[in-house]
Scaffold this motif. Sequence first.
Motif, mmCIF file in Angstrom:
data_model
loop_
_atom_site.group_PDB
_atom_site.id
_atom_site.type_symbol
_atom_site.label_atom_id
_atom_site.label_comp_id
_atom_site.label_asym_id
_atom_site.label_seq_id
_atom_site.Cartn_x
_atom_site.Cartn_y
_atom_site.Cartn_z
ATOM 1 N N PRO A 276 -9.431 -5.903 -6.453
ATOM 2 C CA PRO A 276 -8.656 -5.439 -5.292
ATOM 3 C C PRO A 276 -7.279 -6.095 -5.210
ATOM 4 C CG PRO A 276 -10.874 -6.149 -4.662
ATOM 5 C CD PRO A 276 -10.658 -6.607 -6.062
ATOM 6 N N LEU A 277 -6.401 -5.471 -4.443
ATOM 7 C CA LEU A 277 -5.054 -5.976 -4.222
ATOM 8 C C LEU A 277 -4.920 -6.506 -2.798
ATOM 9 C CD1 LEU A 277 -2.967 -3.039 -5.759
ATOM 10 C CD2 LEU A 277 -3.892 -5.049 -6.924
ATOM 11 N N ILE A 278 -3.994 -7.440 -2.609
ATOM 12 C CA ILE A 278 -3.658 -7.891 -1.259
ATOM 13 C C ILE A 278 -2.579 -6.969 -0.698
ATOM 14 C CG2 ILE A 278 -2.612 -9.739 0.100
ATOM 15 C CD1 ILE A 278 -3.939 -11.731 -1.781
ATOM 16 N N LEU B 239 -7.440 3.885 -1.354
ATOM 17 C CA LEU B 239 -8.702 3.244 -1.734
ATOM 18 C C LEU B 239 -8.573 2.498 -3.057
ATOM 19 C CD1 LEU B 239 -11.301 5.960 -0.687
ATOM 20 C CD2 LEU B 239 -11.118 3.642 0.232
ATOM 21 N N LEU B 240 -7.593 2.886 -3.874
ATOM 22 C CA LEU B 240 -7.355 2.136 -5.111
ATOM 23 C C LEU B 240 -6.994 0.685 -4.814
ATOM 24 C CD1 LEU B 240 -5.234 4.477 -7.429
ATOM 25 C CD2 LEU B 240 -7.522 3.584 -7.886
ATOM 26 N N ALA B 241 -6.282 0.459 -3.713
ATOM 27 C CA ALA B 241 -5.837 -0.896 -3.380
ATOM 28 C C ALA B 241 -7.005 -1.809 -3.046
ATOM 29 C CB ALA B 241 -4.851 -0.862 -2.217
ATOM 30 N N SER B 242 -8.085 -1.233 -2.536
ATOM 31 C CA SER B 242 -9.269 -2.040 -2.225
ATOM 32 C C SER B 242 -10.385 -1.801 -3.234
ATOM 33 C CB SER B 242 -9.760 -1.760 -0.807
ATOM 34 O OG SER B 242 -9.931 -0.382 -0.583
ATOM 35 N N ALA B 243 -10.021 -1.218 -4.380
ATOM 36 C CA ALA B 243 -10.978 -0.985 -5.469
ATOM 37 C C ALA B 243 -12.199 -0.204 -4.995
ATOM 38 C CB ALA B 243 -11.396 -2.313 -6.103
ATOM 39 N N GLY B 244 -11.986 0.698 -4.026
ATOM 40 C CA GLY B 244 -13.068 1.527 -3.527
ATOM 41 C C GLY B 244 -13.999 0.833 -2.558
ATOM 42 N N LEU B 245 -13.710 -0.419 -2.219
ATOM 43 C CA LEU B 245 -14.564 -1.159 -1.290
ATOM 44 C C LEU B 245 -14.283 -0.725 0.148
ATOM 45 C CD1 LEU B 245 -14.149 -4.720 -2.862
ATOM 46 C CD2 LEU B 245 -16.084 -3.161 -3.155
ATOM 47 N N HIS B 246 -15.211 -1.046 1.042
ATOM 48 C CA HIS B 246 -15.028 -0.720 2.454
ATOM 49 C C HIS B 246 -14.325 -1.853 3.198
ATOM 50 C CE1 HIS B 246 -17.335 2.926 2.045
ATOM 51 N NE2 HIS B 246 -18.342 2.259 1.512
ATOM 52 N N SER B 247 -13.662 -2.701 2.449
ATOM 53 C CA SER B 247 -12.918 -3.817 3.034
ATOM 54 C C SER B 247 -11.494 -3.783 2.507
ATOM 55 C CB SER B 247 -13.584 -5.149 2.686
ATOM 56 O OG SER B 247 -13.666 -5.307 1.274
ATOM 57 N N TYR C 297 5.767 -14.748 -6.286
ATOM 58 C CA TYR C 297 6.443 -13.452 -6.195
ATOM 59 C C TYR C 297 5.407 -12.329 -6.278
ATOM 60 C CZ TYR C 297 11.305 -14.930 -6.252
ATOM 61 O OH TYR C 297 12.529 -15.454 -5.895
ATOM 62 N N GLY C 298 5.611 -11.298 -5.453
ATOM 63 C CA GLY C 298 4.699 -10.172 -5.419
ATOM 64 C C GLY C 298 5.278 -8.952 -6.104
ATOM 65 N N LEU C 299 4.390 -8.137 -6.675
ATOM 66 C CA LEU C 299 4.766 -6.857 -7.278
ATOM 67 C C LEU C 299 4.378 -5.773 -6.285
ATOM 68 C CD1 LEU C 299 5.747 -5.133 -9.672
ATOM 69 C CD2 LEU C 299 3.403 -5.224 -10.565
ATOM 70 N N GLY C 300 5.359 -5.302 -5.521
ATOM 71 C CA GLY C 300 5.080 -4.453 -4.381
ATOM 72 C C GLY C 300 5.182 -2.971 -4.658
ATOM 73 N N GLY C 301 4.274 -2.237 -4.030
ATOM 74 C CA GLY C 301 4.307 -0.785 -4.046
ATOM 75 C C GLY C 301 3.778 -0.269 -2.719
ATOM 76 N N ASP C 302 4.074 0.979 -2.415
ATOM 77 C CA ASP C 302 3.617 1.602 -1.175
ATOM 78 C C ASP C 302 2.089 1.631 -1.156
ATOM 79 O OD1 ASP C 302 2.988 3.217 0.974
ATOM 80 O OD2 ASP C 302 4.350 4.846 0.419
ATOM 81 N N ALA C 303 1.494 0.864 -0.240
ATOM 82 C CA ALA C 303 0.035 0.748 -0.205
ATOM 83 C C ALA C 303 -0.643 2.043 0.207
ATOM 84 C CB ALA C 303 -0.376 -0.376 0.745
ATOM 85 N N THR C 304 0.102 2.968 0.809
ATOM 86 C CA THR C 304 -0.498 4.227 1.249
ATOM 87 C C THR C 304 -0.435 5.307 0.172
ATOM 88 O OG1 THR C 304 1.546 5.129 2.205
ATOM 89 C CG2 THR C 304 0.211 3.685 3.608
ATOM 90 N N SER C 305 0.167 4.986 -0.961
ATOM 91 C CA SER C 305 0.352 5.968 -2.034
ATOM 92 C C SER C 305 -0.561 5.652 -3.215
ATOM 93 C CB SER C 305 1.812 5.969 -2.504
ATOM 94 O OG SER C 305 1.952 6.644 -3.740
ATOM 95 N N ASP C 306 -1.467 6.577 -3.526
ATOM 96 C CA ASP C 306 -2.321 6.386 -4.701
ATOM 97 C C ASP C 306 -1.485 6.218 -5.963
ATOM 98 O OD1 ASP C 306 -4.623 6.650 -3.176
ATOM 99 O OD2 ASP C 306 -4.855 8.790 -3.606
ATOM 100 N N THR C 307 -0.411 6.984 -6.061
ATOM 101 C CA THR C 307 0.434 6.939 -7.256
ATOM 102 C C THR C 307 1.113 5.582 -7.398
ATOM 103 O OG1 THR C 307 0.838 9.315 -7.077
ATOM 104 C CG2 THR C 307 2.352 8.045 -8.449
ATOM 105 N N ALA D 152 0.522 2.690 -10.200
ATOM 106 C CA ALA D 152 1.628 2.141 -10.985
ATOM 107 C C ALA D 152 1.573 0.613 -11.027
ATOM 108 C CB ALA D 152 2.961 2.610 -10.402
ATOM 109 N N ILE D 153 1.112 -0.004 -9.937
ATOM 110 C CA ILE D 153 0.942 -1.463 -9.935
ATOM 111 C C ILE D 153 -0.085 -1.870 -10.983
ATOM 112 C CG2 ILE D 153 0.102 -3.439 -8.605
ATOM 113 C CD1 ILE D 153 1.219 -2.079 -6.091
#
Length: 339
Positions: free
Chosen positions: A72-74, A119-127, A46-56, A60-61
């Motif tokens: 990083p998050l998937i 960028l929070l979702a990728s922990a600031g990485l360029h990937s 099960y995934g804990l989902g949030g809007d990936a385009t929203s920093d907020t 929250a995740i």
Amino acid sequence: MPLCRNIASSPSPLIAPTTPDEAGIARAAKALKAGQLVAFPTETVYGLGGDATSDTAVAAIFKAKGRPRFNPLIVHVADKEAAETLVDFDECARKLAEAFWPGALTLVLPRRNDCPVSLLASAGLHSLALRVPAHGVALDLLAEFARPVAAPSANPSGTISPTTASHVAASLGDAVALILDGGPCAIGLESTVIGLTGDAPLLLRPGGVTAEKVEAVTGPLDRPETGSDAAPSSPGRLLQHYAPARPLRLNAEDIIPGEALLSFGPHAITGAAAECNLSPGGDLTEAAANLFAMLRELDRPVHTAIAVMAVPETGLGLAINDRLRRATNPVATPQEPTP
């Protein structure tokens, strides 16, 4: 023969899961658009989902999971075409996506310059780590929401991943706006993660698609050495991960008094206070599907530790053993049981 014995009943969940019908999917998408978190089923966990385009929402995740910001998050998307708007695909990525999407394979690829994912979702990485889940409820939610969804496993960071809606409810409670109940996860292990940002594909995390199947498409995979808890380049790379509260004792051949047993195969060790058998018939697919649920069942204060019988290091056994090693509690001395 029951797969588990001498297991007490679990407490009632804190939040009632939602039926994933058309109305339930619409409610979930509305919650995501409002910046709230939604737990949903995939074929893996099960995934804990949030809007990936929203920093907020992404923040929250991290807050809900108590997750280190450097992990990083998937990000889940509806299809390969949606993924190609976020990252740069090379020929290897296209072949893997065509072979395994929708499915339990995550690709780590270079972010596009115009990628809208936080960028929070990728922990600031360029990937960015991306996958297309092979679950009807997840795909319906992604289609209704029409944006990428950042979704790590729906559990507090470092604890056992959830494979049922009740696992999510018991561990996260009201940290989520709602939980879509799609039943038990079919695979029960997280996705395989392949890094495609360097010269050769890297097996960053074994998972629901075996390395052998991936290598049939890519050729030999590089396998990075296990490092420290320094900033990981992909999800699932923290050394201490997927851990129950009770310490694990791996490759057990006997039982220490007070231990519960996670067994495998037809010849289980005797003398355990309680036992769950991953697969009495020695089936690694069945074992993978049962792993996290059975660790949860055995992780009770009445047990001093959990003894784990050996699981073969082949096929899905590679992913099972990876999770067990990462779940091993650093506290080596068993604790006194409590009532």
